[in-house]
Design an enzyme around this catalytic site. Structure first.
Site, short mmCIF file in Angstrom:
data_model
loop_
_atom_site.label_atom_id
_atom_site.label_comp_id
_atom_site.label_asym_id
_atom_site.label_seq_id
_atom_site.Cartn_x
_atom_site.Cartn_y
_atom_site.Cartn_z
N SER A 189 -69.68 105.36 -18.77
CA SER A 189 -68.63 104.52 -18.21
C SER A 189 -68.63 103.18 -18.94
O SER A 189 -69.61 102.41 -18.87
CB SER A 189 -68.89 104.29 -16.72
N HIS A 208 -65.60 107.47 -20.52
CA HIS A 208 -65.05 107.27 -19.17
C HIS A 208 -64.52 105.84 -19.03
O HIS A 208 -65.27 104.88 -19.24
CB HIS A 208 -66.14 107.55 -18.13
N ASP A 267 -62.59 103.15 -16.51
CA ASP A 267 -62.29 102.87 -15.11
C ASP A 267 -61.17 101.84 -15.01
O ASP A 267 -61.34 100.69 -15.40
CB ASP A 267 -63.55 102.33 -14.42
N MET A 312 -58.72 99.76 -12.52
CA MET A 312 -58.66 99.29 -11.12
C MET A 312 -57.54 98.27 -10.95
O MET A 312 -57.26 97.50 -11.87
CB MET A 312 -60.00 98.63 -10.75
N HIS A 360 -60.05 107.19 -15.40
CA HIS A 360 -60.20 107.26 -13.95
C HIS A 360 -59.35 106.18 -13.32
O HIS A 360 -59.69 104.99 -13.40
CB HIS A 360 -61.70 107.08 -13.64
N MET A 416 -58.08 104.14 -10.44
CA MET A 416 -58.29 103.68 -9.07
C MET A 416 -57.13 102.75 -8.74
O MET A 416 -57.26 101.52 -8.69
CB MET A 416 -59.66 102.99 -8.95
N MET A 467 -66.64 111.17 -5.75
CA MET A 467 -67.32 109.89 -6.04
C MET A 467 -68.62 109.82 -5.25
O MET A 467 -68.64 110.09 -4.05
CB MET A 467 -66.45 108.70 -5.63
N ASP A 501 -69.56 110.65 -10.30
CA ASP A 501 -69.42 109.28 -10.80
C ASP A 501 -70.02 108.31 -9.79
O ASP A 501 -69.56 108.23 -8.65
CB ASP A 501 -67.92 109.00 -10.99
C1 DX5 Z 1 -67.03 102.86 -10.05
C2 DX5 Z 1 -66.70 103.55 -11.35
C3 DX5 Z 1 -67.85 104.12 -12.07
C4 DX5 Z 1 -68.94 103.13 -12.45
C5 DX5 Z 1 -70.24 103.87 -12.45
O1 DX5 Z 1 -65.88 102.69 -9.31
O2 DX5 Z 1 -65.80 104.62 -11.10
O3 DX5 Z 1 -67.41 104.85 -13.22
O4 DX5 Z 1 -68.74 102.55 -13.70
O5 DX5 Z 1 -71.28 102.97 -12.69
P1 DX5 Z 1 -72.81 103.31 -12.48
O6 DX5 Z 1 -73.13 104.50 -13.35
O7 DX5 Z 1 -73.50 102.07 -12.88
O8 DX5 Z 1 -72.97 103.67 -11.01
ZN ZN Z 2 -65.23 106.01 -12.78
#
Ligand code: DX5
Ligand code: ZN
Length: 217
Positions: free
Chosen positions: A5, A30, A32, A34, A63, A65, A134, A172
């Site tokens: 990530s 990956h 993220d 948001m 991903h 969100m 998740m 994740d």
């Molecule tokens: C959280 C993200 C994850 C995050 C995971 O909302 O979707 O992808 O980066 O981070 P770690 O591996 O540090 O839990």
């Molecule tokens: Zn993620």
């Protein structure tokens, strides 16, 4: 497969970080996204993703969100997404968005928050490439793995096997050596990890250890 990530990487040189993790043996990148509404954080958008696309040939696992992803799907496809995962909690928009993503020839995933039951995604299983239960509340890296996720992975695995579907299970949040073994044992095949990879000096070793732990579980 191991999907680092980029949320845990050094954003001031994120392109180089993508290259570094690709050279260290990552399978997917990956990313993220948001919106400050679906989750209480803001990260990156299609423009940033497009700007790092040339740093590797590895697939981009995006991903989303976002409370209202529909208006942005085409931009993420254009930015170079190979797999786009949206959340089941956006409910009524989902059927249209699945079709929209597929119409571009891009793979589709559905993510569930930790409290959302597996029954919520059941009707969509035959239509998607991946399900992402998740294992932390989405929004931030560095949280602890929620053990209830193991039951959900097991339930998903059984449904997928019973229907002979070709659907991957991604996990994740809070993935480290110990939890990689647990989720691997339950049937997860794609492991996202931020802190457990970028928190190490030797990325190659970090990725290989997670892969071995998942396979040994
Ligand atoms: C959280 C993200 C994850 C995050 C995971 O909302 O979707 O992808 O980066 O981070 P770690 O591996 O540090 O839990
Ligand atoms: Zn993620």
């Amino acid at each position: 497969m191991i999907a680092p990530s980029m949320l845990a990487s050094d954003f001031s040189r994120i392109g180089e970080e993508v290259r570094r993790v690709a050279e260290a043996g990552a399978d997917l990148i990956h990313l993220d996204v948001m919106d400050g509404h679906f989750v209480p954080n803001l990260t990156m958008g299609p423009q940033l993703i497009k700007s790092i696309r040339s740093y590797t040939d590895l697939p981009f696992d995006v991903h989303l969100m976002l409370s209202e992803p529909q208006a942005y799907i085409d931009a993420f496809v254009d930015a170079g997404a190979d797999l786009i995962t949206v959340h089941i909690e956006i409910e009524e928009q989902l059927p249209t968005i699945i079709d929209q993503i597929k119409s571009h020839g891009v793979k589709v995933g559905i993510a569930l928050r930790p409290k959302t039951p597996v029954t919520a995604v059941d009707p969509y299983l035959a239509e998607v490439d991946l399900i992402l239960p998740m294992s932390v509340e989405p929004g931030f890296g560095g949280q602890s793995f929620q053990k209830d996720t193991l039951n959900k992975i097991g339930q998903l695995w059984q449904l997928i096997q019973a229907r002979r579907l070709d659907v991957a299970i991604e996990v994740d949040g809070g993935i480290n050596q110990e939890t990689a073994a647990l989720v691997g044992r339950c049937g997860a095949t794609v492991l996202v990890a931020g802190t457990a990879i970028f928190g190490q000096d030797d990325l190659h070793h970090a990725i290989r250890s997670l892969r071995q732990a998942a396979a040994s579980g």
